[in-house]
Design a protein around this motif. Sequence first.
Motif, PDB file in Angstrom:
ATOM      1  N   THR A   1       1.031  -0.660   0.204  1.00  9.44           N
ATOM      2  CA  THR A   1      -0.028  -0.035   0.509  1.00  9.44           C
ATOM      3  C   THR A   1       0.854   1.122  -0.313  1.00  9.44           C
ATOM      4  O   THR A   1       1.701   1.502   0.377  1.00  9.44           O
ATOM      5  CB  THR A   1      -0.814  -0.177   1.162  1.00  9.44           C
ATOM      6  N   PRO A   2       0.406   1.956  -0.631  1.00 11.53           N
ATOM      7  CA  PRO A   2       1.634   3.403  -1.082  1.00 11.53           C
ATOM      8  C   PRO A   2       0.742   4.447   0.633  1.00 11.53           C
ATOM      9  O   PRO A   2       0.247   4.079   0.950  1.00 11.53           O
ATOM     10  CB  PRO A   2       1.153   4.154  -2.154  1.00 11.53           C
ATOM     11  N   ARG A   3       2.640   5.068   1.187  1.00 14.41           N
ATOM     12  CA  ARG A   3       2.059   5.845   1.584  1.00 14.41           C
ATOM     13  C   ARG A   3       1.489   6.842   1.785  1.00 14.41           C
ATOM     14  O   ARG A   3       1.285   7.235   0.772  1.00 14.41           O
ATOM     15  CB  ARG A   3       3.652   7.124   2.256  1.00 14.41           C
ATOM     16  N   GLY A   4       0.161   6.734   2.764  1.00 17.74           N
ATOM     17  CA  GLY A   4      -0.105   8.045   2.835  1.00 17.74           C
ATOM     18  C   GLY A   4      -2.215   7.271   2.945  1.00 17.74           C
ATOM     19  O   GLY A   4      -2.650   8.353   2.876  1.00 17.74           O
ATOM     20  N   LEU A   5      -1.596   6.273   1.910  1.00 18.45           N
ATOM     21  CA  LEU A   5      -3.461   6.089   1.893  1.00 18.45           C
ATOM     22  C   LEU A   5      -4.238   5.078   3.022  1.00 18.45           C
ATOM     23  O   LEU A   5      -3.868   4.757   3.815  1.00 18.45           O
ATOM     24  CB  LEU A   5      -3.458   5.126   0.106  1.00 18.45           C
ATOM     25  N   TYR A   6      -5.560   6.144   2.530  1.00 23.27           N
ATOM     26  CA  TYR A   6      -6.546   5.700   3.229  1.00 23.27           C
ATOM     27  C   TYR A   6      -6.786   3.921   3.700  1.00 23.27           C
ATOM     28  O   TYR A   6      -7.537   3.338   2.225  1.00 23.27           O
ATOM     29  CB  TYR A   6      -7.480   6.631   3.547  1.00 23.27           C
TER      30      TYR A   6
END
Length: 280
Positions: A149-154
């Motif tokens: 999961t990319p950084r920052g994503l909810y």
Amino acid sequence: MTAQPSPNLRHPLSDLLDERRLPHSWCPGCGIGIALGAILRAVKRRIDEGYLTKDKVVLITGIGCSARAALYVSFDSAHTIHGRAIPFATGVKLAKPWLSVMVFGGDGDIAGIGGNHLLHAARRNMDLLVFMISNLVYAMTGGQVAPTTPRGLYTTTTPHGNPERPVNVIKLVASQNPNYVARASATHPPLIETYTYKALGMEGFRFIEIISMCPEVFGRHIGYNDPVALYKAIKSKTKVKANPSLDEADYDWNHGWVLGEFVVNENPGYLRMIGRGVGP
Ligand SMILES: Cc1ncc(C[n+]2csc(CCOP(=O)(O)OP(=O)(O)O)c2C)c(N)n1
């Protein structure tokens, strides 16, 4: 009156699909079926050209939405344990070296719980073709954060945004210098088919990451309520490059993903190294 399809009309991949199992369980807008379709088209080409026969192709999966692919093919397959598809596949290949053994799984399955197996199969240059469907979450269980999961994503489990750095699986696998490491995307099906066709003709460990869309439990959490909007977003974030460097495999949600072939080697695969024949 609704028009009925002709009874003579057959799906171009009917020979490779177990149609008794259809319709499949994937949500509308999911990329897994697109990826499987492209892979099966490559398998069919290899069969039609006489390079493979259907009884020599095997698909091993673990658990997850992606792993359900094992149920939909009409050649030999096994739906095994979460994270353990690679060891099962290794056993199949060692016992029957003449088989062309493929593994198909989610990013949680292959790089999370199964990450250790991935590393060691790549290190051994084990004769397997592994597909990892990167839909960026653990989808089947409700959209929890995954190692990709990319950084920052909810996500369901990162309500304040993912604080972690994702694992770059392309670099991780490439660090073991196996024979093939490539990245494709469900937004580019012909690329998946091209890489699969090529990898089916090689020995050793071959790894293809496929970026994929999960509109239901990934897209919704980051504001895409429409599967088409998520598809377009991922398509706009992926670009194909000839001979990309490994540093270009780095990704984040803003800059997206470089697609391409990161490693291509012709080293002997594991079976050849231990004198058990070459096999496809
Ligand atoms: C050993 C084990 N741990 C956890 C689970 C629960 N589980 C089932 S599917 C799944 C998520 C699968 O996610 P992924 O591998 O990314 O595949 P996707 O559903 O996204 O295709 C989990 C955690 C399980 N079945 N077995």
